[in-house]
Design an enzyme around this catalytic site. Structure first.
Site, short mmCIF file in Angstrom:
data_model
loop_
_atom_site.label_atom_id
_atom_site.label_comp_id
_atom_site.label_asym_id
_atom_site.label_seq_id
_atom_site.Cartn_x
_atom_site.Cartn_y
_atom_site.Cartn_z
N TYR A 109 -19.70 2.75 38.73
CA TYR A 109 -21.12 3.12 38.53
C TYR A 109 -21.99 1.90 38.79
O TYR A 109 -22.94 1.96 39.57
CB TYR A 109 -21.32 3.65 37.11
N1 LIG Z 1 -30.72 7.56 30.33
C1 LIG Z 1 -30.68 6.23 30.22
O1 LIG Z 1 -30.71 5.67 29.10
C2 LIG Z 1 -30.59 5.39 31.45
C3 LIG Z 1 -30.79 5.95 32.72
N2 LIG Z 1 -30.72 5.15 33.84
C4 LIG Z 1 -30.97 5.76 35.14
O2 LIG Z 1 -32.19 6.51 35.09
C5 LIG Z 1 -32.06 7.71 35.88
C6 LIG Z 1 -32.35 8.92 34.99
O3 LIG Z 1 -31.45 8.90 33.88
P1 LIG Z 1 -31.10 10.29 33.12
O4 LIG Z 1 -32.31 11.12 33.04
O5 LIG Z 1 -30.32 9.94 31.90
O6 LIG Z 1 -30.14 10.96 34.21
P2 LIG Z 1 -29.05 12.12 33.99
O7 LIG Z 1 -27.74 11.52 33.62
O8 LIG Z 1 -29.66 13.15 33.12
O9 LIG Z 1 -28.89 12.66 35.52
C7 LIG Z 1 -29.98 13.23 36.18
C8 LIG Z 1 -29.49 14.35 37.04
O10 LIG Z 1 -28.75 13.85 38.16
C9 LIG Z 1 -28.04 14.98 38.65
N3 LIG Z 1 -26.92 14.67 39.54
C10 LIG Z 1 -25.81 13.96 39.24
N4 LIG Z 1 -24.95 13.98 40.28
C11 LIG Z 1 -25.52 14.75 41.25
C12 LIG Z 1 -25.14 15.17 42.54
N5 LIG Z 1 -23.95 14.80 43.06
N6 LIG Z 1 -25.97 15.97 43.24
C13 LIG Z 1 -27.15 16.35 42.72
N7 LIG Z 1 -27.61 15.98 41.51
C14 LIG Z 1 -26.78 15.19 40.78
C15 LIG Z 1 -27.51 15.67 37.38
O11 LIG Z 1 -27.33 17.05 37.67
P3 LIG Z 1 -26.30 17.93 36.77
O12 LIG Z 1 -27.13 18.27 35.55
O13 LIG Z 1 -25.97 19.10 37.64
O14 LIG Z 1 -25.11 17.06 36.46
C16 LIG Z 1 -28.58 15.38 36.34
O15 LIG Z 1 -29.32 16.52 35.94
C17 LIG Z 1 -30.64 7.68 36.45
O16 LIG Z 1 -30.65 7.16 37.77
C18 LIG Z 1 -29.90 6.76 35.52
O17 LIG Z 1 -28.77 6.14 36.14
C19 LIG Z 1 -30.41 3.81 33.77
C20 LIG Z 1 -30.19 3.23 32.54
C21 LIG Z 1 -30.30 3.97 31.32
N1 LIG Z 2 -27.19 8.88 35.11
C1 LIG Z 2 -27.22 8.22 33.93
N2 LIG Z 2 -27.15 6.88 33.92
C2 LIG Z 2 -27.15 6.22 32.73
C3 LIG Z 2 -27.24 6.91 31.52
C4 LIG Z 2 -27.34 8.35 31.56
O1 LIG Z 2 -27.42 9.02 30.52
N3 LIG Z 2 -27.32 8.93 32.79
N4 LIG Z 2 -27.24 6.26 30.32
C5 LIG Z 2 -27.08 4.94 30.26
C6 LIG Z 2 -27.05 4.31 28.89
O2 LIG Z 2 -28.22 4.66 28.16
C7 LIG Z 2 -26.97 2.79 28.87
O3 LIG Z 2 -28.08 2.25 29.51
C8 LIG Z 2 -26.98 2.28 27.43
O4 LIG Z 2 -25.83 2.65 26.79
C9 LIG Z 2 -26.92 4.10 31.48
N5 LIG Z 2 -27.03 4.89 32.69
#
Ligand SMILES: NC(=O)C1=CN([C@@H]2O[C@H](COP(=O)(O)OP(=O)(O)OC[C@H]3O[C@@H](n4cnc5c(N)ncnc54)[C@H](OP(=O)(O)O)[C@@H]3O)[C@@H](O)[C@H]2O)C=CC1
Ligand SMILES: Nc1nc2c(c(=O)[nH]1)N=C([C@H](O)[C@@H](O)CO)CN2
Length: 236
Positions: A148
């Site tokens: 990742y």
């Molecule tokens: N949440 C956090 O605390 C953090 C988030 N981030 C980054 O911020 C962004 C948003 O985070 P968050 O809202 O938690 O994201 P999520 O983990 O909720 O993912 C967002 C969406 O991406 C979709 N997705 C995953 N794989 C595919 C694919 N192959 N094709 C199409 N869609 C896909 C998922 O669809 P499905 O529902 O079908 O699986 C999901 O609904 C991400 O890029 C994440 O890496 C970074 C650090 C921390």
């Molecule tokens: N696609 C996602 N990326 C990440 C997520 C997630 O929920 N979906 N969550 C994290 C964590 O919050 C991490 O930042 C702290 O434990 C990282 N990326």
């Protein structure tokens, strides 16, 4: 044909959903992708957002989405690459499958969408934006999410290359968050441990990223750069 569109991938939930709602309510024409139907899709449709089912797990899925955009959109204001899968390595089985899966969604998908939709980003006769959402761990590595983290590092590097290639018509920037919002399955111990990793010690919520997206959209002078949203993790 839709024009001046803000496109957000993976926006049926969490961060992408919050961004799509706020931008739609700010009168941007918004198009989102979702892979699996969620209630957020219905919420967005009520706000006039165009919701497109797209699975980027294969090159064919990316190509099909790009074809939809070229058929229905005449110009793009911004593309936000938000879709992501946060998958840890399997402790008992060594496999390159996870590396391919992480690369597919975090590198191949933004790469092909950016190159294919460049003409639509330039068609609006205004400064356009590409935003890559990466992760704080790009700068330090991750012992539990190796594939990742490596794929997010590659995505961060795409910011530099595309910023060079697309200037001056298109700005390309990274938003690099650490904890933004926990997942429902995160237990109290994990939550407590994670909150202690940053100087501010809080779970900021999706709005933190939405604010960063709006800042970038309103900037006329930032490209090839990162906005780090991490509560001061580097200080701990
Ligand atoms: N949440 C956090 O605390 C953090 C988030 N981030 C980054 O911020 C962004 C948003 O985070 P968050 O809202 O938690 O994201 P999520 O983990 O909720 O993912 C967002 C969406 O991406 C979709 N997705 C995953 N794989 C595919 C694919 N192959 N094709 C199409 N869609 C896909 C998922 O669809 P499905 O529902 O079908 O699986 C999901 O609904 C991400 O890029 C994440 O890496 C970074 C650090 C921390
Ligand atoms: N696609 C996602 N990326 C990440 C997520 C997630 O929920 N979906 N969550 C994290 C964590 O919050 C991490 O930042 C702290 O434990 C990282 N990326």
């Amino acid at each position: 044909m839709l024009e001046n569109v803000v496109l957000i991938t993976g926006a049926a939930q969490r961060v992408g959903l919050a961004a799509a709602k706020q931008l739609a309510q700010s009168d941007y024409p918004v198009v989102i992708t979702y892979r699996t139907y969620k209630s957020g899709v219905d919420e967005l449709k009520k706000l006039g957002v165009t919701c497109v089912q797209a699975d980027f797990s294969t090159t064919g899925g990316i190509d099909a989405f790009n074809a939809w955009v070229k058929k229905h959109v005449s110009s793009l204001r911004a593309v936000v690459h938000n879709a992501s899968a946060w998958q840890a390595e399997n402790k008992s089985q060594i496999s390159a499958d996870i590396l391919r899966k992480m690369y597919q969604i975090h590198v191949e998908t933004p790469y092909l969408i950016n190159l294919t939709l460049e003409p639509l980003l330039k068609a609006g006769n205004q400064l356009a934006d590409i935003i890559h959402i990466t992760d704080y761990t790009v700068e330090k590595g991750s012992d539990k999410h190796i594939a990742y983290c490596a794929s997010k590092a590659a995505l961060d590097n795409l910011t530099l290359s595309f910023a060079k290639r697309f200037a001056p018509e298109i700005k390309v920037n990274t938003i690099a968050p650490s904890l933004i919002v926990f997942n429902p399955e995160d237990d109290p111990e994990y939550r407590e441990k994670t909150l202690k990793k940053s100087a501010l010690g809080v779970e900021p919520g999706e709005q933190e990223v939405v604010n960063a997206i709006e800042f970038i959209l309103n900037s006329g002078y930032m490209t090839g750069r990162q906005l780090k949203l991490d509560g001061g993790r580097h200080l701990i």
